[in-house]
Design a protein around this motif. Structure first.
Motif, PDB file in Angstrom:
ATOM      1  N   ALA A 171     -21.907  -4.627  21.306  1.00 21.11           N
ATOM      2  CA  ALA A 171     -22.525  -3.569  22.110  1.00 21.11           C
ATOM      3  C   ALA A 171     -23.338  -2.640  21.212  1.00 21.11           C
ATOM      4  CB  ALA A 171     -21.455  -2.789  22.871  1.00 21.11           C
ATOM      5  N   CYS A 172     -24.658  -2.709  21.341  1.00 20.42           N
ATOM      6  CA  CYS A 172     -25.525  -1.898  20.479  1.00 20.42           C
ATOM      7  C   CYS A 172     -25.330  -0.410  20.724  1.00 20.42           C
ATOM      8  CB  CYS A 172     -26.990  -2.260  20.721  1.00 20.42           C
ATOM      9  SG  CYS A 172     -27.393  -3.976  20.351  1.00 20.42           S
ATOM     10  N   ALA A 173     -25.110  -0.016  21.994  1.00 24.86           N
ATOM     11  CA  ALA A 173     -24.924   1.400  22.308  1.00 24.86           C
ATOM     12  C   ALA A 173     -23.679   1.945  21.622  1.00 24.86           C
ATOM     13  CB  ALA A 173     -24.820   1.593  23.821  1.00 24.86           C
ATOM     14  N   VAL A 174     -22.632   1.120  21.522  1.00 18.75           N
ATOM     15  CA  VAL A 174     -21.417   1.532  20.811  1.00 18.75           C
ATOM     16  C   VAL A 174     -21.709   1.674  19.322  1.00 18.75           C
ATOM     17  CG1 VAL A 174     -19.094   0.814  20.124  1.00 18.75           C
ATOM     18  CG2 VAL A 174     -19.837   0.527  22.497  1.00 18.75           C
ATOM     19  N   PHE A 175     -22.429   0.703  18.770  1.00 12.74           N
ATOM     20  CA  PHE A 175     -22.750   0.762  17.340  1.00 12.74           C
ATOM     21  C   PHE A 175     -23.603   1.990  17.023  1.00 12.74           C
ATOM     22  CE2 PHE A 175     -24.824  -1.050  13.417  1.00 12.74           C
ATOM     23  CZ  PHE A 175     -23.658  -1.126  12.670  1.00 12.74           C
ATOM     24  N   ASP A 176     -24.484   2.373  17.964  1.00 14.49           N
ATOM     25  CA  ASP A 176     -25.241   3.622  17.812  1.00 14.49           C
ATOM     26  C   ASP A 176     -24.314   4.795  17.531  1.00 14.49           C
ATOM     27  OD1 ASP A 176     -27.885   2.860  18.127  1.00 14.49           O
ATOM     28  OD2 ASP A 176     -27.898   3.150  20.290  1.00 14.49           O
ATOM     29  N   THR A 177     -23.285   4.920  18.379  1.00 14.81           N
ATOM     30  CA  THR A 177     -22.382   6.070  18.254  1.00 14.81           C
ATOM     31  C   THR A 177     -21.581   5.988  16.969  1.00 14.81           C
ATOM     32  OG1 THR A 177     -20.493   5.059  19.429  1.00 14.81           O
ATOM     33  CG2 THR A 177     -22.189   6.156  20.772  1.00 14.81           C
ATOM     34  N   TRP A 178     -21.251   4.775  16.526  1.00 18.08           N
ATOM     35  CA  TRP A 178     -20.493   4.620  15.286  1.00 18.08           C
ATOM     36  C   TRP A 178     -21.328   5.075  14.088  1.00 18.08           C
ATOM     37  CZ3 TRP A 178     -17.240  -0.531  15.249  1.00 18.08           C
ATOM     38  CH2 TRP A 178     -16.367  -0.525  16.344  1.00 18.08           C
ATOM     39  N   LEU A 179     -22.580   4.650  14.048  1.00 12.86           N
ATOM     40  CA  LEU A 179     -23.442   5.050  12.941  1.00 12.86           C
ATOM     41  C   LEU A 179     -23.626   6.561  12.911  1.00 12.86           C
ATOM     42  CD1 LEU A 179     -26.267   2.339  12.933  1.00 12.86           C
ATOM     43  CD2 LEU A 179     -24.237   2.480  11.477  1.00 12.86           C
ATOM     44  N   HIS A 180     -23.800   7.163  14.097  1.00 18.43           N
ATOM     45  CA  HIS A 180     -23.960   8.618  14.168  1.00 18.43           C
ATOM     46  C   HIS A 180     -22.712   9.323  13.641  1.00 18.43           C
ATOM     47  CE1 HIS A 180     -25.082  12.358  16.791  1.00 18.43           C
ATOM     48  NE2 HIS A 180     -25.240  12.572  15.503  1.00 18.43           N
ATOM     49  N   ALA A 181     -21.544   8.845  14.074  1.00 17.98           N
ATOM     50  CA  ALA A 181     -20.285   9.447  13.624  1.00 17.98           C
ATOM     51  C   ALA A 181     -20.113   9.296  12.116  1.00 17.98           C
ATOM     52  CB  ALA A 181     -19.107   8.816  14.366  1.00 17.98           C
ATOM     53  N   PHE A 182     -20.463   8.129  11.587  1.00 20.04           N
ATOM     54  CA  PHE A 182     -20.360   7.911  10.143  1.00 20.04           C
ATOM     55  C   PHE A 182     -21.280   8.859   9.376  1.00 20.04           C
ATOM     56  CE2 PHE A 182     -19.317   3.153  10.949  1.00 20.04           C
ATOM     57  CZ  PHE A 182     -17.992   3.465  11.188  1.00 20.04           C
ATOM     58  N   ALA A 183     -22.516   9.013   9.868  1.00 23.25           N
ATOM     59  CA  ALA A 183     -23.481   9.867   9.172  1.00 23.25           C
ATOM     60  C   ALA A 183     -23.016  11.315   9.152  1.00 23.25           C
ATOM     61  CB  ALA A 183     -24.853   9.759   9.841  1.00 23.25           C
ATOM     62  N   VAL A 184     -22.485  11.790  10.280  1.00 23.82           N
ATOM     63  CA  VAL A 184     -22.008  13.176  10.347  1.00 23.82           C
ATOM     64  C   VAL A 184     -20.793  13.364   9.436  1.00 23.82           C
ATOM     65  CG1 VAL A 184     -20.962  14.912  11.856  1.00 23.82           C
ATOM     66  CG2 VAL A 184     -22.942  13.607  12.648  1.00 23.82           C
ATOM     67  N   LEU A 185     -19.869  12.411   9.461  1.00 24.24           N
ATOM     68  CA  LEU A 185     -18.689  12.510   8.601  1.00 24.24           C
ATOM     69  C   LEU A 185     -19.092  12.427   7.130  1.00 24.24           C
ATOM     70  CD1 LEU A 185     -15.627  12.723   8.359  1.00 24.24           C
ATOM     71  CD2 LEU A 185     -15.491  10.226   8.596  1.00 24.24           C
TER      72      LEU A 185
END
Length: 324
Positions: free
Chosen positions: A212-226
């Motif tokens: 799911a690309c939309a899920v991976f979007d949110t994962w990358l965003h969370a990783f970048a913020v963390l």
């Protein structure tokens, strides 16, 4: 877990602060702050506390003691010793270190996979192609390229940038595999999210075990913020995450207490298994918790007692590794 520890993470947040006013708090030297903390009920040994207050600062350390204070009186509930504050601080510092290491591995893998996939499909300068992206409202492709230019200029004295500029007169930017050494994780996150071709997005996310690309979007965003949080020494223990990774129910990754470190840690573990270091991440966390058994990781970070048996952790061995 002691009652004091439970109270430290379950105290109500004061929301009614009355009308705004001019800031009038005075500066306090470390010695004066010790006197103030003692007056509020903290047990504190000056010989132990002074080096921390002088080198780290009372304001940063307050993030590890304010949960024990009554919101109205500012007095400490129960028997609170400054040594407990030190333990929390040292635990959090070590947690940031191992988290930074894990996120570094993920960031480098994301850069490499995106560069390889898109360079093969669209050429070494794929990121310059405006029709390859669909940007959110308010963004233009030129905005993205200006960001790329700024980040390259920031490291312009690096040998690989200086070599490109001395050797080639066009295109303006080096190829993707060189640019990948310059851009921040946040910029790569924006680039992935902006890709207009769904097949490209899916080819990239599949390399990390996510359909799911939309899920991976949110994962990358969370990783970048963390990544930014730990890079700027932000507190993890007892803090709510501002960005949370989306659920990936296909792999059982679904969470109730969404704004906790445990949620992102579980996703790091899942991705880590694909990259071949998931068990190292799990082992580092387990070792840290064993060294600091007094830290309430369930309340402070969202880790349940059986966290190693949760999806993303116990299922690691069944997750195929990233293809080379």
């Amino acid at each position: 877990m002691t009652n004091e520890a439970q109270a430290a993470y379950s105290a109500p947040t004061r929301t009614d602060r009355g009308p705004r006013k001019a800031f009038d708090k005075p500066h306090l030297e470390p010695e004066a702050l010790i006197v103030k903390l003692r007056g509020q009920g903290m047990v504190i040994d000056a010989k132990t506390a002074l080096p921390y207050l002088r080198q780290i600062g009372g304001y940063r350390l307050k993030g590890y003691w304010y949960q024990w204070q009554d919101a109205e009186t500012r007095r400490f509930r129960g028997h609170v010793h400054f040594d407990q504050v030190i333990r929390r601080y040292e635990f959090d510092r070590e947690l940031r270190r191992i988290t930074s290491d894990a996120l570094e591995r993920i960031e480098l893998a994301v850069r490499t996979v995106m560069s390889n996939v898109l360079s093969r499909r669209e050429g070494p300068h794929w990121f310059m192609k405006e029709d390859l992206f669909t940007w959110p409202q308010g963004w233009r492709h030129q905005t993205f390229l200006e960001k790329v230019r700024d980040e390259i200029d920031r490291v312009r004295k690096k040998p690989f940038i200086a070599h490109y500029r001395a050797t080639y007169d066009s295109p303006e930017f080096p190829p993707s595999w060189v640019v990948s050494e310059c851009l921040s994780f946040g910029s790569w996150t924006h680039a992935y999210k902006g890709l207009a071709n769904g097949e490209y997005r899916k080819e990239i996310s599949r390399r990390f075990g996510v359909e799911a690309c939309a899920v991976f979007d949110t994962w990358l965003h969370a990783f970048a913020v963390l990544r930014n949080t730990v890079a700027h020494h932000g507190r993890l223990l007892g803090a709510q995450t501002s960005v949370t990774p989306g659920d990936y129910r296909k792999r059982g990754l679904s969470f109730n207490r969404r704004r906790t470190f445990f949620v992102t840690a579980s996703v790091i573990s899942y991705i880590g298994a694909r990259l071949g270091y998931g068990r190292s991440w799990e082992g580092d966390l387990q070792s840290l918790m064993e060294r600091f058994p007094d830290i309430p990781v369930e309340l402070g970070l969202g880790f349940p007692p059986n966290w190693r048996e949760q999806p993303g952790w116990a299922s690691q061995s069944s997750i195929p590794r990233l293809a080379q």
